[in-house]
Every structure is written in C-alpha cells, then in structure tokens.
Write a protein that holds these residues in place. Sequence first.
Motif, PDB file in Angstrom:
ATOM      1  N   ASP A  90      54.226  59.255   6.168  1.00 17.87           N
ATOM      2  CA  ASP A  90      54.783  60.112   7.209  1.00 17.87           C
ATOM      3  C   ASP A  90      54.203  59.695   8.558  1.00 17.87           C
ATOM      4  N   SER A  91      55.073  59.633   9.558  1.00 11.86           N
ATOM      5  CA  SER A  91      54.637  59.237  10.890  1.00 11.86           C
ATOM      6  C   SER A  91      55.353  60.093  11.926  1.00 11.86           C
ATOM      7  N   TYR A  92      54.603  60.549  12.928  1.00 16.21           N
ATOM      8  CA  TYR A  92      55.185  61.302  14.045  1.00 16.21           C
ATOM      9  C   TYR A  92      55.121  60.423  15.281  1.00 16.21           C
ATOM     10  N   ILE A  93      56.301  60.137  15.847  1.00 12.45           N
ATOM     11  CA  ILE A  93      56.375  59.202  16.968  1.00 12.45           C
ATOM     12  C   ILE A  93      56.964  59.871  18.205  1.00 12.45           C
ATOM     13  N   ASP A  94      56.618  59.347  19.372  1.00 13.32           N
ATOM     14  CA  ASP A  94      57.155  59.841  20.635  1.00 13.32           C
ATOM     15  C   ASP A  94      58.658  59.599  20.691  1.00 13.32           C
ATOM     16  N   GLN A  95      59.418  60.596  21.144  1.00 16.97           N
ATOM     17  CA  GLN A  95      60.872  60.473  21.182  1.00 16.97           C
ATOM     18  C   GLN A  95      61.375  59.462  22.209  1.00 16.97           C
ATOM     19  N   LYS A  96      60.546  59.120  23.205  1.00 18.46           N
ATOM     20  CA  LYS A  96      60.977  58.185  24.246  1.00 18.46           C
ATOM     21  C   LYS A  96      60.369  56.795  24.091  1.00 18.46           C
ATOM     22  N   THR A  97      59.075  56.716  23.779  1.00 16.90           N
ATOM     23  CA  THR A  97      58.410  55.409  23.665  1.00 16.90           C
ATOM     24  C   THR A  97      58.392  54.892  22.236  1.00 16.90           C
ATOM     25  N   TYR A  98      58.626  55.771  21.264  1.00 18.75           N
ATOM     26  CA  TYR A  98      58.626  55.452  19.827  1.00 18.75           C
ATOM     27  C   TYR A  98      57.246  55.045  19.307  1.00 18.75           C
ATOM     28  N   LEU A  99      56.210  55.306  20.084  1.00 22.36           N
ATOM     29  CA  LEU A  99      54.839  55.005  19.646  1.00 22.36           C
ATOM     30  C   LEU A  99      54.323  56.129  18.755  1.00 22.36           C
ATOM     31  N   PRO A 100      53.502  55.791  17.759  1.00 24.23           N
ATOM     32  CA  PRO A 100      53.004  56.817  16.835  1.00 24.23           C
ATOM     33  C   PRO A 100      51.849  57.630  17.411  1.00 24.23           C
ATOM     34  N   TYR A 101      51.847  58.925  17.069  1.00 26.78           N
ATOM     35  CA  TYR A 101      50.729  59.804  17.388  1.00 26.78           C
ATOM     36  C   TYR A 101      49.907  60.100  16.135  1.00 26.78           C
ATOM     37  N   PHE A 102      50.612  60.257  15.006  1.00 30.51           N
ATOM     38  CA  PHE A 102      49.929  60.646  13.780  1.00 30.51           C
ATOM     39  C   PHE A 102      50.612  60.006  12.578  1.00 30.51           C
ATOM     40  N   PHE A 103      49.802  59.549  11.624  1.00 34.93           N
ATOM     41  CA  PHE A 103      50.309  58.902  10.421  1.00 34.93           C
ATOM     42  C   PHE A 103      49.504  59.375   9.219  1.00 34.93           C
ATOM     43  N   SER A 104      50.196  59.584   8.113  1.00 33.56           N
ATOM     44  CA  SER A 104      49.500  59.915   6.868  1.00 33.56           C
ATOM     45  C   SER A 104      50.164  59.180   5.711  1.00 33.56           C
ATOM     46  N   GLU A 105      49.381  58.871   4.701  1.00 34.78           N
ATOM     47  CA  GLU A 105      49.918  58.230   3.501  1.00 34.78           C
ATOM     48  C   GLU A 105      49.296  58.867   2.271  1.00 34.78           C
ATOM     49  N   ASP A 106      50.146  59.091   1.275  1.00 32.14           N
ATOM     50  CA  ASP A 106      49.721  59.654   0.000  1.00 32.14           C
ATOM     51  C   ASP A 106      50.073  58.628  -1.065  1.00 32.14           C
ATOM     52  N   ILE A 107      49.059  57.928  -1.563  1.00 29.19           N
ATOM     53  CA  ILE A 107      49.262  56.794  -2.463  1.00 29.19           C
ATOM     54  C   ILE A 107      48.915  57.191  -3.895  1.00 29.19           C
ATOM     55  N   LYS A 108      49.883  56.990  -4.789  1.00 28.73           N
ATOM     56  CA  LYS A 108      49.680  57.220  -6.213  1.00 28.73           C
ATOM     57  C   LYS A 108      50.197  56.005  -6.963  1.00 28.73           C
ATOM     58  N   GLU A 109      49.289  55.181  -7.425  1.00 26.08           N
ATOM     59  CA  GLU A 109      49.649  53.934  -8.103  1.00 26.08           C
ATOM     60  C   GLU A 109      48.824  53.816  -9.374  1.00 26.08           C
ATOM     61  N   GLY A 110      49.473  54.092 -10.515  1.00 24.48           N
ATOM     62  CA  GLY A 110      48.720  54.141 -11.761  1.00 24.48           C
ATOM     63  C   GLY A 110      47.690  55.263 -11.676  1.00 24.48           C
TER      64      GLY A 110
END
Length: 258
Positions: A90-110
Amino acid sequence: MKKLLAVIISVTFSAHVSAQVLPYLKKGVFQPGEELTYKLKYGFISAAEGVLKVLPSDLTFDGKPTYHLTAVGKTSKAFSIFYNIRDQYDSYIDQKTYLPYFFSEDIKEGKYRRNDKIRFHQDKKKIEATRGNFTAKESQTFDLLSAYYFSRTLDLSNIKEGESFKLSYFLKDSLAYLYITYLGKENIKTPLGTFRCLRFSPSLEPGRVFKKDSKLHLWVTDDDNRIPVKAQVDILIGAVTLELTGAKGLKYPLKTTK
C-alpha cells in the motif's frame, strides 16, 4: 518469485535527467477506480496473479491530498501446493507530484513474515523506516508501488532509442538506483489484444534467480494510459512472463492496433 515480482513492479520505465528531477506529465495517466490484473507464468504454467488498484483517499500528508495505491500478489492454486505467497503493498502518493508519503508491505511467503512501514519526507530527503532512518540521495525517492505509477506519468517526448535512465528507490532497508534502457517501439500481442508499445530493458543483478546474461524486457502501451502489458525474463531454469489480463476504470480508452 518475490524478487521477480518486486523487480517488475519497480522497473516500469523510468527517467533521470541532469537537473536531478524526473520530468512527468501533469495531466496524469490514471485515476481512482483503475484496476489492473496481471498473470505471472513460468513457461506455460500460471504461477501467480497480481491486482493493482488506484483508490480514493481521505488521508492527507503535510496538508496534501493523496491517492491510495494498493497491490496484492498471490500464487496460483497449482503453485500454492509447493510454496504459498500472499503479499500486499500500500502506498499513499501526492495527487499532483505522485511522490510517496507513506508505504507499507505485508509479506507472507511460506512461513516467512514481514511487515514494514516507510514514511517519506521528500522535501527534507529523509526516510523513516521500520529498520531505522535514512537520508535520500534525490529529491524524488520511491517505494516499489509508487515507482510503478510514477513512471507511467513520465514525459518521454524526447527519449531516443538506446538511451539509458535511472530511478532512485527505497526497498526494505536500503536506497538504490535502477537503470533502464529504451529499445524502441514494437507491437505486442496480449490476452487483451495487440498494442503498440514502448520497449525497455531494466538492469538486473545476477544471483539466485537471474543468470549472468539474463535480460528483462518490458513493454508499455504507447498511448495516454502508459500501461505495462508484458514483461519477460530468463531465469536460471526457464523463463518467466508477466502479462496484463484485465483492465478497468481507465482514465483513457485502451486502444488495440488493427
């Protein structure tokens, strides 16, 4: 498989100019409601599926409105017997510059699990991550998901065949550059039809997945949507292909060649 998915998500074509700022199209190429579905195949076998969405968001960062980007990748039923993967980004980006403010990842592999959160302070070139604080190299730094969407908005009006570019991104606990070469235009057949595409070759690092001479090729629609429709790479045993199998909620009509 995780490494390959990460590479493909983050290497949608990118550019880096001497002014240290990536030029982008202000009109944008996506909108809330867009949903893209991809199939990852190992040879002729369907190995995994990925769904990417642009969602409306009520969250603001530094007083700026955002878009909520989300991507979920999971193994197919056949592959889940051997190794089950379900990753969400999940990523939240600026509506005009498209740069990210916040990112999260939930990884489940085996049996492996990882939950990371990253806060980007683009103006200060600072990154607050689960594993510590970092200083960015550029004024535009991306996570995997925001890199995918930002690169679709890049202004490629002056690109020439054979030119190489680079993108600054943060992954897990380190900053890195990704280098991409533009290879020209080509018609590509996909499950959704044949499209006129821009062709790129991002750099790869040899290792447990890729051979020394492995080449990753990426095809992106040469239209207002700039959607990656296919990616292909040789690995140590065989080849892996990523194809677009579904697209809805697009900002512009998706046009196939006649």
